[in-house]
Design a protein around this motif. Structure first.
Motif, PDB file in Angstrom:
ATOM      1  N   UNK A  99       0.844  -1.195   0.000  1.00 37.80           N
ATOM      2  CA  UNK A  99       0.000   0.000   0.000  1.00 37.80           C
ATOM      3  C   UNK A  99       0.877   1.242   0.000  1.00 37.80           C
ATOM      4  N   UNK A 100       0.546   2.189  -0.865  1.00 41.19           N
ATOM      5  CA  UNK A 100       1.322   3.416  -1.021  1.00 41.19           C
ATOM      6  C   UNK A 100       0.397   4.626  -0.919  1.00 41.19           C
ATOM      7  N   UNK A 101       1.005   5.762  -0.670  1.00 40.97           N
ATOM      8  CA  UNK A 101       0.290   7.028  -0.673  1.00 40.97           C
ATOM      9  C   UNK A 101       1.273   8.120  -1.077  1.00 40.97           C
ATOM     10  N   UNK A 102       0.797   9.088  -1.864  1.00 45.78           N
ATOM     11  CA  UNK A 102       1.629  10.237  -2.224  1.00 45.78           C
ATOM     12  C   UNK A 102       1.356  11.375  -1.250  1.00 45.78           C
ATOM     13  N   UNK A 103       2.417  12.065  -0.840  1.00 44.06           N
ATOM     14  CA  UNK A 103       2.324  13.197   0.072  1.00 44.06           C
ATOM     15  C   UNK A 103       2.957  14.396  -0.624  1.00 44.06           C
ATOM     16  N   UNK A 104       2.207  15.478  -0.745  1.00 40.24           N
ATOM     17  CA  UNK A 104       2.672  16.656  -1.475  1.00 40.24           C
ATOM     18  C   UNK A 104       2.727  17.849  -0.539  1.00 40.24           C
ATOM     19  N   UNK A 105       3.879  18.475  -0.470  1.00 37.20           N
ATOM     20  CA  UNK A 105       4.034  19.745   0.230  1.00 37.20           C
ATOM     21  C   UNK A 105       4.030  20.822  -0.849  1.00 37.20           C
ATOM     22  N   UNK A 106       2.997  21.647  -0.882  1.00 38.76           N
ATOM     23  CA  UNK A 106       2.860  22.592  -1.998  1.00 38.76           C
ATOM     24  C   UNK A 106       3.797  23.780  -1.954  1.00 38.76           C
ATOM     25  N   UNK A 107       4.703  23.840  -0.975  1.00 42.72           N
ATOM     26  CA  UNK A 107       5.728  24.873  -1.056  1.00 42.72           C
ATOM     27  C   UNK A 107       5.829  25.807   0.107  1.00 42.72           C
ATOM     28  N   UNK A 108       4.921  25.698   1.094  1.00 41.66           N
ATOM     29  CA  UNK A 108       4.956  26.649   2.197  1.00 41.66           C
ATOM     30  C   UNK A 108       6.219  26.498   3.040  1.00 41.66           C
ATOM     31  N   UNK A 109       6.668  25.221   3.237  1.00 45.67           N
ATOM     32  CA  UNK A 109       7.824  24.972   4.099  1.00 45.67           C
ATOM     33  C   UNK A 109       9.053  24.561   3.309  1.00 45.67           C
ATOM     34  N   UNK A 130       7.415  16.268  -3.333  1.00 44.81           N
ATOM     35  CA  UNK A 130       6.520  15.117  -3.429  1.00 44.81           C
ATOM     36  C   UNK A 130       7.190  13.917  -2.772  1.00 44.81           C
ATOM     37  N   UNK A 131       6.452  13.243  -1.883  1.00 49.04           N
ATOM     38  CA  UNK A 131       6.943  12.038  -1.220  1.00 49.04           C
ATOM     39  C   UNK A 131       6.119  10.837  -1.681  1.00 49.04           C
ATOM     40  N   UNK A 132       6.791   9.700  -1.871  1.00 46.68           N
ATOM     41  CA  UNK A 132       6.111   8.419  -1.989  1.00 46.68           C
ATOM     42  C   UNK A 132       6.227   7.760  -0.631  1.00 46.68           C
ATOM     43  N   UNK A 133       5.091   7.457  -0.015  1.00 44.08           N
ATOM     44  CA  UNK A 133       5.083   6.920   1.354  1.00 44.08           C
ATOM     45  C   UNK A 133       4.572   5.487   1.334  1.00 44.08           C
ATOM     46  N   UNK A 134       5.397   4.565   1.854  1.00 46.85           N
ATOM     47  CA  UNK A 134       5.035   3.149   1.925  1.00 46.85           C
ATOM     48  C   UNK A 134       4.277   2.894   3.219  1.00 46.85           C
ATOM     49  N   UNK A 135       3.032   2.430   3.111  1.00 49.51           N
ATOM     50  CA  UNK A 135       2.200   2.172   4.282  1.00 49.51           C
ATOM     51  C   UNK A 135       2.383   0.754   4.813  1.00 49.51           C
ATOM     52  N   UNK A 136       2.747  -0.186   3.935  1.00 47.86           N
ATOM     53  CA  UNK A 136       2.932  -1.575   4.334  1.00 47.86           C
ATOM     54  C   UNK A 136       4.283  -1.745   5.019  1.00 47.86           C
ATOM     55  N   UNK A 137       4.337  -2.615   6.024  1.00 43.65           N
ATOM     56  CA  UNK A 137       5.603  -2.878   6.720  1.00 43.65           C
ATOM     57  C   UNK A 137       6.623  -3.431   5.725  1.00 43.65           C
ATOM     58  N   UNK A 138       7.770  -2.767   5.545  1.00 44.61           N
ATOM     59  CA  UNK A 138       8.755  -3.230   4.559  1.00 44.61           C
ATOM     60  C   UNK A 138       9.618  -4.379   5.048  1.00 44.61           C
ATOM     61  N   UNK A 139       9.501  -4.761   6.320  1.00 44.50           N
ATOM     62  CA  UNK A 139      10.347  -5.822   6.851  1.00 44.50           C
ATOM     63  C   UNK A 139      11.762  -5.320   7.101  1.00 44.50           C
ATOM     64  N   UNK A 140      12.627  -6.213   7.562  1.00 43.83           N
ATOM     65  CA  UNK A 140      14.000  -5.830   7.889  1.00 43.83           C
ATOM     66  C   UNK A 140      14.770  -5.418   6.640  1.00 43.83           C
TER      67      UNK A 140
END
Length: 770
Positions: free
Chosen positions: A449-459, A466-476
Motif C-alpha cells: 500500500x502506497x500514498x503520495x504526500x505533497x508539500x505545496x511549497x509553504x515549508x 513530493x513524497x512516496x510513502x510506503x504504508x505496508x511494513x517493509x520488513x528488515x
C-alpha cells in the motif's frame, strides 16, 4: 563506465585493521538471476533477498555497467540497529554454471572487513559507519560471461563468515558449559555465592570402565529423551546418584557428555601442518583421519543409543566427508542396522558399488570372514544399484558428501511489478495558499500500500516537494523501488518535468521524496483550465520478486557444519514450558510460575539471591512490583537468551489496563498526543526488569527491539526511556531518527497544526467575547 546507485556515493572506507577474532560463524546464500540479459538494462542494480548469518541480516547488491554486464557485487549489512561498535566479516563469491558443466568462477578474500557502526562519544553517538562492502567479481567470469549465463540465468553464491566476538555477558551455551567445569571447592566469601555454587554442583556420577564421570541430572534429562526416561522416570536410575554404563568407552561417554553441555562436536577439525615434509604430512594426515573416523563412529553409536539427533547428524557429516577406501567399511559397520542411519548406510553401499578397490583390501576380506551375512547383504544391494544404472548413482566416489542446505533467493526480471498513480489536486493555487500537506488516496503496487504526500511549497522555500510513502511494513530488508514523479502541461505547450530516484523504503524511512519544481513555475505551466494540478507517479518494485528459502545448495557448497545451530536454548525453552523437574515457585501478581534452581543459579545470580533468601518450606519466592507477563519474559530470556518477539509482547500489552502502567510506560505516555504501540510499552517494563536483575544482555536486546520498532509517534518517548536507563546508543539512534527528513517533515506539520489550533481557539474566544 559503471553505473553507480545514488545511495552508494561517498561511502567511507572501513578501517584496514580488524579487531582480534575469536570465532567466525559461516553461512552461504545463493542468488539466482533469471532474465540476466535484461536485468542491467532497466535498473542501476538489483538486490537479493535478505539472509541471516551471525545474527545479522545481509543482502547482495549487484550493479551493472552501461552495457548491461555485471560490474560489481556489494555485500550490504541490513540489520537496522546494532549494539556492537563494529561487525567483522570475511566473504567470498562463487559464480556457478547453472548446468553444472563448468568449474565455478571464484573470488575469496582472506582478510576480514570491518563495518564500523558507531562513532562519537557517549551521549553523542551515531550510526554513521559504512554498511556496504564492495566484493570483487571473479576474474574467470569477466570476459567469459556467456559460459556462466545459461538460459539467461546467472547464479551467484556468497560464502560469508561473521565474527562472533566475546560478549560481556556469556551466552546460554557458555553458562551451561561452565557447569561441566565447575571447581568443587572454590574460594567464595559470601553465603549467597557458596549456596549458589552448591546448587550448581553435579548431582550424578557415571561409572564407565572404572572411570567416574560427573554430570547434572536435569541437564541430561533436558537434552536426551533416553536420559529423561532413565533419570526422571520410573526406572531405578531415577533414585540413585551413581549409574553404571556398560558397552561404551569412557573416552566416548566423556565426549558425549561434553557435547550435551556445549552443543559442539568433540572431534578435532582437519588441520594443515605446513611445517612438515610431504611424507610426514601424509603420514600425520592419515593417522588423524583414522582417529576422526574412529571417534565419529563411536559417537554415532552413542548418539543413537541416547537419541541425540544433532550429535548423530554431526557425526554422520564427518563420516560423509571422510569416506574413502579406508573408512567406508568401518562406517558401514556402525551404520548397518540402525534405523536413523539408513541414508549413511545407503551412501556406503553406493561407494562400494563405485569403488572396486575396496573389495581388494585386507579389511574387506576380514569382514567377509567375521561377518559374512553383512557382506552378502551389502553386495546384494551393490548389485541392485548397478542394475539401476548410472543415472541413479549419487556419484559418491567423486563427492561422497551430501547436498548441503543454504538460503536461496531468486530475482526474475519477467516478474518485476510496476504501477502508476495519478494524483489530481483540485484548485491547487488555493491549496497552496492554505499551505497544508496534501495526501493522495491509497493505492497498491505489488501487494504494498502506497500514498503520495505533497508539500505545496509553504515549508520548502517555494518549491513543490513530493513524497512516496510506503504504508505496508517493509520488513528488515526494506523494499527497493524505482520511483519517477512527473508533471506535464495539459495544454502541451511546456515540456514536462520529472524527477526519479532508486531507493530503499525502510521501517526507519518509509517515505522518500523529490524536491520537484518551483510553485509559481508549476502554476504558470502545469495547471489545467480548472486550476487543478496532476502529478504522475510510476513505481517499479525491484526486490519484492526475490523469494528467499532454505533450499538444497548446488554442488560444492562449503561446510555448513562450521556453524551448527544451538539446541541448548531450544531444550531449555521446552524445559521451562513443561515444568518437569521444577523445584522453585515464583509468586507474581497472585500467579505461581515454576522454574528450576539450577538454571536460575547458572544464568542469574541476582534472581538466585531472591531464591535463597526465602524462608518458607514451600520454596515460594514472592516477586513484588512487577507484572507477571514481564517476569515471564525475564524467565524466557534466562532460559533461551532471547526476548520474546515484539508481536507477542504487543499481544501481552493489550491485556494490561491503564492503572497497570509502570514507570517505563508512564515515560512513554508523556508524549500525550502520540499513539504509542503496545509492544513498545511493555519492552520498557522488561528493560526495567533487566536492570533490576542485572541482565545486561537482556537490556541490550530490549534496546534493539525499541530501535527496530521506532516510529515517528514514539521517537521522543523512546528517547526519554533511553536517557533514563543510560542507553547511549539507543539515544543516539533516536536523535538520528528524529533528525531524518521524513520525521522533520511531519514534526513541522505537527507544529504548524498546533499553532493553527491555538490561533483558531484564540480567534473563537475573541469573537465570542465581542
Amino acid at each position: 563506465m559503471t553505473r553507480r546507485c545514488p545511495w552508494k556515493k561517498g561511502r567511507p572506507a572501513a578501517p584496514p585493521t580488524p579487531p582480534p577474532a575469536s570465532s567466525f560463524v559461516r553461512g552461504e546464500h545463493e542468488f539466482r538471476v533469471v532474465g540476466y540479459s535484461t536485468a542491467g538494462e532497466t535498473h542501476y542494480s538489483i538486490l537479493s533477498g535478505a539472509f541471516q548469518v551471525g545474527g545479522h541480516t545481509w543482502a547482495l547488491d549487484c550493479s551493472f555497467d552501461t552495457e548491461g554486464h555485471l560490474a560489481s557485487v556489494f555485500l550490504e549489512l541490513l540489520t537496522p540497529y546494532i549494539t556492537q561498535d563494529f561487525v567483522v566479516a570475511k566473504a567470498g563469491l562463487r559464480i556457478e554454471d547453472p548446468l553444472g558443466q563448468l568449474p565455478a568462477a571464484e573470488w575469496h578474500n582472506e582478510e576480514a572487513h570491518t563495518f564500523t557502526i558507531w562513532s562519537g562519544e557517549d551521549g553523542h553517538l551515531s550510526q554513521t559507519g559504512s554498511r556496504s562492502w564492495k566484493l570483487s567479481v571473479p576474474d574467470e567470469f569477466r570476459g567469459n560471461e556467456s559460459l556462466y549465463v545459461q538460459d539467461d540465468r546467472l547464479t551467484i553464491v556468497c560464502t560469508l563468515d561473521v565474527l562472533h566476538g566475546e560478549e560481556d555477558n556469556s551466552t546460554i551455551a557458555d553458562d551451561v558449559q561452565k557447569l561441566l567445569f565447575l571447581p568443587s571447592e572454590p574460594e567464595l566469601k559470601s553465603e549467597s555465592d557458596r549456596s549458589r555454587h552448591t546448587c550448581m554442583l553435579p548431582d550424578l556420577t557415571f561409572l564407565v570402565e572404572q572411570t567416574e564421570i560427573q554430570a547434572h541430572r536435569l541437564v541430561l534429562a533436558m537434552r536426551s529423551p533416553v536420559f529423561a526416561a532413565e533419570l526422571m522416570g520410573d526406572m531405578r536410575e531415577s533414585t540413585t546418584r551413581r549409574v553404571r554404563v556398560d558397552d561404551m568407552r569412557a573416552s566416548t561417554f566423556r565426549a558425549m557428555i561434553r557435547f550435551i553441555y556445549t552443543d559442539k562436536l568433540p572431534i578435532k577439525a582437519k588441520t594443515d601442518d605446513g611445517e612438515a615434509s610431504g611424507s610426514q604430512r601424509a603420514c600425520k594426515d592419515k593417522c588423524a583421519a583414522k582417529r576422526r573416523v574412529a571417534m565419529a563412529c563411536d559417537l554415532l553409536a552413542a548418539a543413537d543409543r541416547y537419541d541425540l539427533e544433532k550429535l548423530r547428524l554431526m557425526c554422520e557429516e564427518v563420516l560423509y566427508e571422510s569416506m574413502d577406501v579406508a573408512s567406508v567399511l568401518p562406517t558401514l559397520l556402525v551404520a548397518h542396522g540402525r534405523y536413523n542411519c539408513r541414508q549413511l548406510e545407503a551412501s556406503c553401499i553406493e561407494y562400494l558399488a563405485s569403488e572396486a578397490a575396496v573389495r581388494a583390501t585386507d579389511e574387506y576380506k576380514q569382514l567377509e570372514e567375521s561377518c559374512k551375512s553383512l557382506v552378502v547383504e551389502a553386495m546384494n544391494k551393490v548389485g541392485t544399484r548397478k542394475l539401476a544404472g548410472s543415472s541413479s548413482s549419487l556419484d559418491i566416489a567423486s563427492n561422497p558428501r551430501r547436498a548441503k542446505k543454504m538460503s536461496v533467493s531468486t530475482y526474475n526480471t519477467s516478474k518485476v511489478v510496476s504501477g502508476t498513480h495519478e494524483m489530481m489536486i483540485p484548485n491547487f493555487s488555493s491549496q497552496h495558499g492554505v499551505g497544508r500537506t496534501i495526501y493522495s488516496n491509497t493505492f497498491q503496487i505489488d501487494g504494498c500500500d502506497w500514498k503520495l504526500v505533497v508539500d505545496p511549497g509553504l515549508r520548502t522555500e517555494g518549491r513543490i516537494c513530493v513524497f512516496a510513502h510506503l504504508l505496508t511494513d517493509p520488513g528488515i530488508a526494506g523494499v527497493r523501488a524505482y520511483v519517477c514523479f512527473r508533471m506535464s502541461d495539459p495544454n502541451g505547450k511546456s515540456a514536462p518535468t520529472q524527477g526519479e530516484l532508486q531507493t530503499i523504503f525502510t521501517r526507519k524511512e518509509p517515505s522518500k521524496g523529490y524536491n520537484f519544481t518551483g510553485t509559481k513555475y508549476a502554476e504558470q505551466h502545469y495547471l489545467a483550465h480548472d486550476g487543478s494540478l496532476t502529478i504522475h507517479c510510476n513505481i517499479i518494485v525491484t526486490n519484492k520478486t526475490c523469494c528467499v528459502a532454505t533450499g538444497t545448495a548446488s554442488s560444492g557448497v562449503g561446510d555448513m557444519t562450521l556453524a551448527p545451530t544451538h539446541d541448548i536454548a531450544r531444550h531449555l525453552e521446552e524445559l521451562l514450558a513443561s515444568q518437569k523437574g521444577s523445584d522453585v515457585t515464583f509468586l507474581v501478581e497472585n500467579r505461581e510460575i515454576r522454574a528450576h534452581k539450577l538454571v536460575i543459579a547458572a544464568r542469574s545470580p541476582v534472581l538466585y539471591e531472591m531464591v535463597v533468601g526465602v524462608a518458607n518450606m514451600e520454596a515460594i519466592v514472592p516477586v513484588d512490583d512487577m507484572k507477571s507477563a514481564v517476569f515471564e519474559a525475564v524467565l524466557h530470556f534466562i532460559y533461551t537468551g532471547e526476548v520474546p518477539p515484539m508481536e507477542d509482547l504487543a499481544l501481552i500489552s493489550t491485556s494490561s489496563s491503564a492503572e497497570d502502567i509502570s514507570f517505563a510506560m508512564q515515560e512513554l505516555a508523556l508524549a500525550g498526543s502520540f499513539a504509542v504501540d503496545g509492544g513498545v510499552l511493555i519492552v520498557g517494563d522488561i528493560m526495567a526488569a533487566a536492570c533490576r536483575f542485572s541482565l545486561d544482555t537482556m537490556k541490550a536486546k530490549c534496546e534493539t527491539l525499541l530501535a527496530e520498532s521506532i516510529k515517528k509517534e514514539s521517537a521522543r518517548s523512546t528517547l526519554r526511556l533511553a536517557r533514563h536507563y543510560g542507553c547511549s546508543k539507543l539515544e543516539g539512534y533516536c536523535d538520528q531518527f528524529a533528525s531524518s527528513p521524513y520525521v522533520a517533515h511531519y514534526r513541522a506539520r505537527a507544529e504548524r497544526d498546533m499553532l493553527e489550533r491555538i490561533f483558531s481557539s484564540y480567534s473563537r474566544e475573541k469573537n465570542s467575547g465581542l
